[in-house]
Design an enzyme around this catalytic site. Structure first.
Site, PDB file in Angstrom:
ATOM      1  N   ALA A   1     -41.784  86.194 -10.111  1.00  0.00           N
ATOM      2  CA  ALA A   1     -42.669  85.902  -8.988  1.00  0.00           C
ATOM      3  C   ALA A   1     -43.938  85.201  -9.452  1.00  0.00           C
ATOM      4  O   ALA A   1     -44.487  85.522 -10.506  1.00  0.00           O
ATOM      5  CB  ALA A   1     -43.032  87.197  -8.274  1.00  0.00           C
TER       6      ALA A   1
ATOM      7  N   ASN B   1     -47.092  70.523 -13.361  1.00  0.00           N
ATOM      8  CA  ASN B   1     -46.380  69.277 -13.663  1.00  0.00           C
ATOM      9  C   ASN B   1     -47.271  68.054 -13.541  1.00  0.00           C
ATOM     10  O   ASN B   1     -46.830  66.944 -13.783  1.00  0.00           O
ATOM     11  CB  ASN B   1     -45.175  69.127 -12.726  1.00  0.00           C
ATOM     12  CG  ASN B   1     -45.587  69.089 -11.263  1.00  0.00           C
ATOM     13  OD1 ASN B   1     -46.585  69.691 -10.877  1.00  0.00           O
ATOM     14  ND2 ASN B   1     -44.826  68.383 -10.458  1.00  0.00           N
TER      15      ASN B   1
ATOM     16  N   ARG C   1     -38.044  70.443  -1.481  1.00  0.00           N
ATOM     17  CA  ARG C   1     -38.510  69.071  -1.282  1.00  0.00           C
ATOM     18  C   ARG C   1     -37.568  68.070  -1.960  1.00  0.00           C
ATOM     19  O   ARG C   1     -36.645  68.451  -2.666  1.00  0.00           O
ATOM     20  CB  ARG C   1     -39.950  68.948  -1.791  1.00  0.00           C
ATOM     21  CG  ARG C   1     -40.945  69.720  -0.883  1.00  0.00           C
ATOM     22  CD  ARG C   1     -42.330  69.751  -1.473  1.00  0.00           C
ATOM     23  NE  ARG C   1     -42.790  68.430  -1.828  1.00  0.00           N
ATOM     24  CZ  ARG C   1     -43.719  68.189  -2.764  1.00  0.00           C
ATOM     25  NH1 ARG C   1     -44.264  69.200  -3.442  1.00  0.00           N
ATOM     26  NH2 ARG C   1     -44.088  66.961  -3.024  1.00  0.00           N
TER      27      ARG C   1
ATOM     28  N   ASN D   1     -38.261  55.791  33.175  1.00  0.00           N
ATOM     29  CA  ASN D   1     -39.515  55.214  33.661  1.00  0.00           C
ATOM     30  C   ASN D   1     -40.707  56.097  33.357  1.00  0.00           C
ATOM     31  O   ASN D   1     -41.847  55.651  33.411  1.00  0.00           O
ATOM     32  CB  ASN D   1     -39.449  54.977  35.175  1.00  0.00           C
ATOM     33  CG  ASN D   1     -38.483  53.868  35.516  1.00  0.00           C
ATOM     34  OD1 ASN D   1     -38.527  52.795  34.916  1.00  0.00           O
ATOM     35  ND2 ASN D   1     -37.577  54.124  36.436  1.00  0.00           N
TER      36      ASN D   1
ATOM     37  N   ARG E   1     -51.343  85.324 -23.436  1.00  0.00           N
ATOM     38  CA  ARG E   1     -52.305  85.861 -22.473  1.00  0.00           C
ATOM     39  C   ARG E   1     -53.331  86.684 -23.241  1.00  0.00           C
ATOM     40  O   ARG E   1     -53.088  87.075 -24.390  1.00  0.00           O
ATOM     41  CB  ARG E   1     -51.597  86.745 -21.440  1.00  0.00           C
ATOM     42  CG  ARG E   1     -50.908  87.950 -22.063  1.00  0.00           C
ATOM     43  CD  ARG E   1     -50.135  88.774 -21.035  1.00  0.00           C
ATOM     44  NE  ARG E   1     -49.518  89.925 -21.661  1.00  0.00           N
ATOM     45  CZ  ARG E   1     -48.280  90.340 -21.439  1.00  0.00           C
ATOM     46  NH1 ARG E   1     -47.490  89.685 -20.598  1.00  0.00           N
ATOM     47  NH2 ARG E   1     -47.814  91.412 -22.036  1.00  0.00           N
TER      48      ARG E   1
ATOM     49  N   ARG F   1     -45.696  53.865  33.774  1.00  0.00           N
ATOM     50  CA  ARG F   1     -45.629  55.295  34.091  1.00  0.00           C
ATOM     51  C   ARG F   1     -45.414  56.183  32.863  1.00  0.00           C
ATOM     52  O   ARG F   1     -45.481  57.400  32.946  1.00  0.00           O
ATOM     53  CB  ARG F   1     -44.530  55.553  35.135  1.00  0.00           C
ATOM     54  CG  ARG F   1     -44.981  55.220  36.539  1.00  0.00           C
ATOM     55  CD  ARG F   1     -43.841  55.268  37.525  1.00  0.00           C
ATOM     56  NE  ARG F   1     -42.958  54.108  37.396  1.00  0.00           N
ATOM     57  CZ  ARG F   1     -41.752  54.026  37.944  1.00  0.00           C
ATOM     58  NH1 ARG F   1     -41.265  55.049  38.621  1.00  0.00           N
ATOM     59  NH2 ARG F   1     -41.031  52.943  37.797  1.00  0.00           N
TER      60      ARG F   1
ATOM     61  N   LYS G   1     -42.533  50.998  26.076  1.00  0.00           N
ATOM     62  CA  LYS G   1     -41.569  51.992  26.580  1.00  0.00           C
ATOM     63  C   LYS G   1     -40.316  52.112  25.723  1.00  0.00           C
ATOM     64  O   LYS G   1     -39.889  53.221  25.392  1.00  0.00           O
ATOM     65  CB  LYS G   1     -41.195  51.664  28.025  1.00  0.00           C
ATOM     66  CG  LYS G   1     -40.163  52.626  28.589  1.00  0.00           C
ATOM     67  CD  LYS G   1     -40.088  52.647  30.095  1.00  0.00           C
ATOM     68  CE  LYS G   1     -39.455  51.427  30.676  1.00  0.00           C
ATOM     69  NZ  LYS G   1     -39.216  51.587  32.126  1.00  0.00           N
TER      70      LYS G   1
ATOM     71  N   GLU H   1     -31.834  44.316  46.974  1.00  0.00           N
ATOM     72  CA  GLU H   1     -32.829  45.249  46.431  1.00  0.00           C
ATOM     73  C   GLU H   1     -33.358  46.147  47.539  1.00  0.00           C
ATOM     74  O   GLU H   1     -33.437  45.751  48.706  1.00  0.00           O
ATOM     75  CB  GLU H   1     -33.981  44.468  45.781  1.00  0.00           C
ATOM     76  CG  GLU H   1     -33.566  43.697  44.535  1.00  0.00           C
ATOM     77  CD  GLU H   1     -32.938  44.586  43.481  1.00  0.00           C
ATOM     78  OE1 GLU H   1     -33.615  45.509  43.001  1.00  0.00           O
ATOM     79  OE2 GLU H   1     -31.759  44.376  43.131  1.00  0.00           O
TER      80      GLU H   1
HETATM   81  C1  UD1 Z   1     -33.176  46.427  38.693  1.00  0.00           C
HETATM   82  C2  UD1 Z   1     -32.169  45.734  39.567  1.00  0.00           C
HETATM   83  C3  UD1 Z   1     -31.599  46.736  40.562  1.00  0.00           C
HETATM   84  C4  UD1 Z   1     -30.988  47.902  39.843  1.00  0.00           C
HETATM   85  C5  UD1 Z   1     -32.007  48.529  38.913  1.00  0.00           C
HETATM   86  C6  UD1 Z   1     -31.356  49.568  38.047  1.00  0.00           C
HETATM   87  C7  UD1 Z   1     -32.913  43.425  39.755  1.00  0.00           C
HETATM   88  C8  UD1 Z   1     -33.618  42.447  40.585  1.00  0.00           C
HETATM   89  N1  UD1 Z   1     -32.809  44.655  40.256  1.00  0.00           N
HETATM   90  O1  UD1 Z   1     -34.238  46.827  39.544  1.00  0.00           O
HETATM   91  O2  UD1 Z   1     -30.613  46.096  41.369  1.00  0.00           O
HETATM   92  O3  UD1 Z   1     -30.527  48.858  40.785  1.00  0.00           O
HETATM   93  O4  UD1 Z   1     -32.571  47.536  38.023  1.00  0.00           O
HETATM   94  O5  UD1 Z   1     -32.344  50.243  37.318  1.00  0.00           O
HETATM   95  O6  UD1 Z   1     -32.427  43.106  38.679  1.00  0.00           O
HETATM   96  N2  UD1 Z   1     -37.597  43.438  32.830  1.00  0.00           N
HETATM   97  C9  UD1 Z   1     -37.991  42.476  31.936  1.00  0.00           C
HETATM   98  N3  UD1 Z   1     -38.671  41.389  32.407  1.00  0.00           N
HETATM   99  C10 UD1 Z   1     -38.960  41.233  33.722  1.00  0.00           C
HETATM  100  C11 UD1 Z   1     -38.549  42.230  34.622  1.00  0.00           C
HETATM  101  C12 UD1 Z   1     -37.866  43.322  34.145  1.00  0.00           C
HETATM  102  O7  UD1 Z   1     -37.745  42.575  30.742  1.00  0.00           O
HETATM  103  O8  UD1 Z   1     -39.568  40.223  34.050  1.00  0.00           O
HETATM  104  C13 UD1 Z   1     -36.880  44.617  32.327  1.00  0.00           C
HETATM  105  C14 UD1 Z   1     -37.708  45.854  32.533  1.00  0.00           C
HETATM  106  O9  UD1 Z   1     -38.437  46.152  31.351  1.00  0.00           O
HETATM  107  C15 UD1 Z   1     -36.678  46.905  32.799  1.00  0.00           C
HETATM  108  C16 UD1 Z   1     -35.514  46.135  33.389  1.00  0.00           C
HETATM  109  O10 UD1 Z   1     -35.720  44.798  33.076  1.00  0.00           O
HETATM  110  O11 UD1 Z   1     -36.224  47.506  31.627  1.00  0.00           O
HETATM  111  C17 UD1 Z   1     -35.350  46.359  34.881  1.00  0.00           C
HETATM  112  O12 UD1 Z   1     -36.501  45.862  35.527  1.00  0.00           O
HETATM  113  P1  UD1 Z   1     -37.106  46.579  36.778  1.00  0.00           P
HETATM  114  O13 UD1 Z   1     -38.241  45.792  37.248  1.00  0.00           O
HETATM  115  O14 UD1 Z   1     -37.325  48.003  36.487  1.00  0.00           O
HETATM  116  O15 UD1 Z   1     -35.920  46.418  37.809  1.00  0.00           O
HETATM  117  P2  UD1 Z   1     -35.677  47.330  39.039  1.00  0.00           P
HETATM  118  O16 UD1 Z   1     -36.656  46.995  40.070  1.00  0.00           O
HETATM  119  O17 UD1 Z   1     -35.560  48.742  38.632  1.00  0.00           O
HETATM  120 CA    CA Z   2     -36.087  50.052  36.892  1.00  0.00          CA
END
Ligand code: UD1
Ligand code: CA
Length: 452
Positions: free
Chosen positions: A377, A383, A330, A224, A437, A15, A22, A151
């Protein structure tokens, strides 16, 4: 117990609609991941592991020299899977703090409180209460004790009404992670390995679940999209503005100042609207900064004024100086006290002595000006011959007439005078007048051509 930090940063961030991963998007000029790493350092983490996936090379390149431990997650199969990739690197006796590369404003104080709740027989969750908990994992309690996180997509109607949510940030011993993570299943609405499922395993193993909350919900706000990025940027800048005001600076508008780095201010400074400070900047007491100025890694000593639309980079301004409007200092510009640099003047590697003035439309580069020099002025230091940079030295009390070209290397002696419009190619001794001059010739009775 030693603390190891695991930062999840493998997500794509669809997004954001960006070619940049990101976590590389900046808040106050620093990638979000950099803010999280700083927070991890502030609590003295023994190791900082970063789980990367999408755009991994861009992330590891940008942080190449920062001593981070990189863990690659080739496929994003959920937060539990992401943390599991780091397991082989974690020391069994440590406690593990899980952070997120896209939750940049987490405060070290909050993390310290959370870590205090994590031990051999307990783990700690950071939760927060939201009026609109949509999208977050809900904290399910029985008789006040946390028993599960469910979740959004897996939650029952009753559970959806719960307003206490999981921020995702937690602290848990490596020993427990080693025993629980391999047991996660992806049998849920999203087909992912949920880190949050370790809560029920903890309960089953008699490990108590402790809870801490952040001082403000901004700390746990994730990014996000670019709207959320901007909300955090503005919140962050508001905090910096408040710090400046608390240190004794008056801001024309606390909502129109941006600090991308560190800025220290003396008492009774005044900063007008739309100023940007980058890198390490320091301004002394009673400094007045006009509107639309940009200062990068620069120091302005007390009592100086930087007028509107001036740009300073790697510059040192002494006490009681007057700079601008529309001045460009600078790198390597050093102004001694009470120097004046006026409008449309550019300086570079220029040391300007006490009380010296370069008031209008000049370029002063690779130069050393003594005290009380007056540069007229339109004066230019030539240089650069296309290959080499050469130096111009001007002695105390010298007076350089308007529209002079000083062809470096060249020196003008103390109290010497250069006639306006001169092109100076050889040194001028102390006290001399140099005029270089074309001589004026008047033709009397001259008739201008007329149109037929
Ligand atoms: C997660 C939590 C949720 C919480 C929310 C808060 C879980 C299952 N859920 O949900 O309870 O309320 O965060 O924002 O943990 N990421 C990885 N690798 C992966 C998946 C995710 O590095 O395989 C990273 C993503 O880049 C992100 C973060 O983990 O920065 C959270 O992942 P995301 O999929 O956004 O979790 P949520 O569904 O938001
Ligand atoms: Ca998230």
């Amino acid at each position: 117990m030693k603390t190891e930090v695991v930062i999840l940063a493998a997500g794509k961030g669809t997004r954001m609609r960006s070619g940049l991963p990101k976590v590389m998007h900046p808040i106050a000029g620093k990638p979000m991941l950099g803010h999280v790493v700083d927070a991890a350092r502030a609590i003295n983490a023994a190791n900082i592991h970063v789980v990367v996936g999408h755009g991994a090379d861009q992330v590891t390149d940008a942080f190449a020299d920062s001593g981070l431990s990189w863990v690659e997650q080739l496929e994003q199969k959920g937060t539990g899977h992401a943390v599991a990739q780091a397991l082989p690197k974690l020391v069994e006796s440590s406690r593990v703090l899980i952070l997120y590369g896209d939750v940049p404003l987490i405060a070290p104080d909050t993390l310290a409180r959370l870590l205090d709740l994590c031990g051999d027989t307990s783990m700690a969750l950071l939760t927060t209460d939201l009026n609109d908990p949509t999208g977050y994992g809900r904290i399910v309690r029985e008789f006040d004790k946390v028993v599960a996180i469910v979740e959004q997509k897996d939650a029952s109607r009753d559970q959806l009404a719960i307003q206490e949510v999981n921020t995702g940030i937690m602290a848990v011993s490596a020993r427990h992670l080693n025993s629980w993570l391999p047991k996660l299943s992806s049998d849920n609405a999203q087909g992912e390995y949920y880190l949050t499922d370790i809560i029920t395993m903890a309960v089953a193993d008699g490990v108590s679940i402790e809870v801490a909350q952040p001082a403000t919900s901004w700390e746990v706000q994730g990014v996000n999209n670019r709207m959320q990025l901007n909300e955090l940027e503005r919140y962050y800048q508001q905090c910096r503005a408040k710090e400046l005001m608390a240190s004794g600076a008056t801001l024309a508008d606390a909502a129109r100042i941006d600090i991308r780095g560190s800025l220290t201010v003396g008492e009774d400074c005044y900063i007008d609207v739309n100023c940007v400070f980058e890198g390490q900047c320091e301004i002394g007491a009673n400094v007045h900064i006009g509107p639309n100025c940009v200062l990068t890694n620069s120091t302005v000593a007390s009592g100086s004024t930087i007028k509107a639309n001036s740009v300073l980079e790697d510059a040192v301004v002494g006490e009681g100086c007057d700079v601008g409007p529309f001045a460009r200092l600078r790198p390597g510009t050093v102004l001694a006290s009470n120097a004046k640099i006026g409008n449309f003047v550019e300086t570079k590697k220029a040391v300007v002595g006490q009380g010296s003035k370069v008031n209008h439309l000049s370029y002063i580069g690779d130069s050393e000006l003594g005290d009380n020099v007056n540069v007229g002025a339109g004066t230019i230091t030539c240089n650069y011959d296309g290959v080499n940079k050469s130096k111009t030295v001007i002695g105390d009390g010298a007076f350089i007439g308007s529209n002079t070209s000083l062809v470096a290397p060249v020196s003008v002696g103390k109290n010497a005078t250069v006639g306006a419009g001169s092109t100076i190619t050889s040194d001028v001794p102390d006290e001399d007048l140099a005029v270089a001059r074309g001589k004026q010739r008047n033709i009397s009775g001259w008739k201008r051509p007329t149109k037929k």
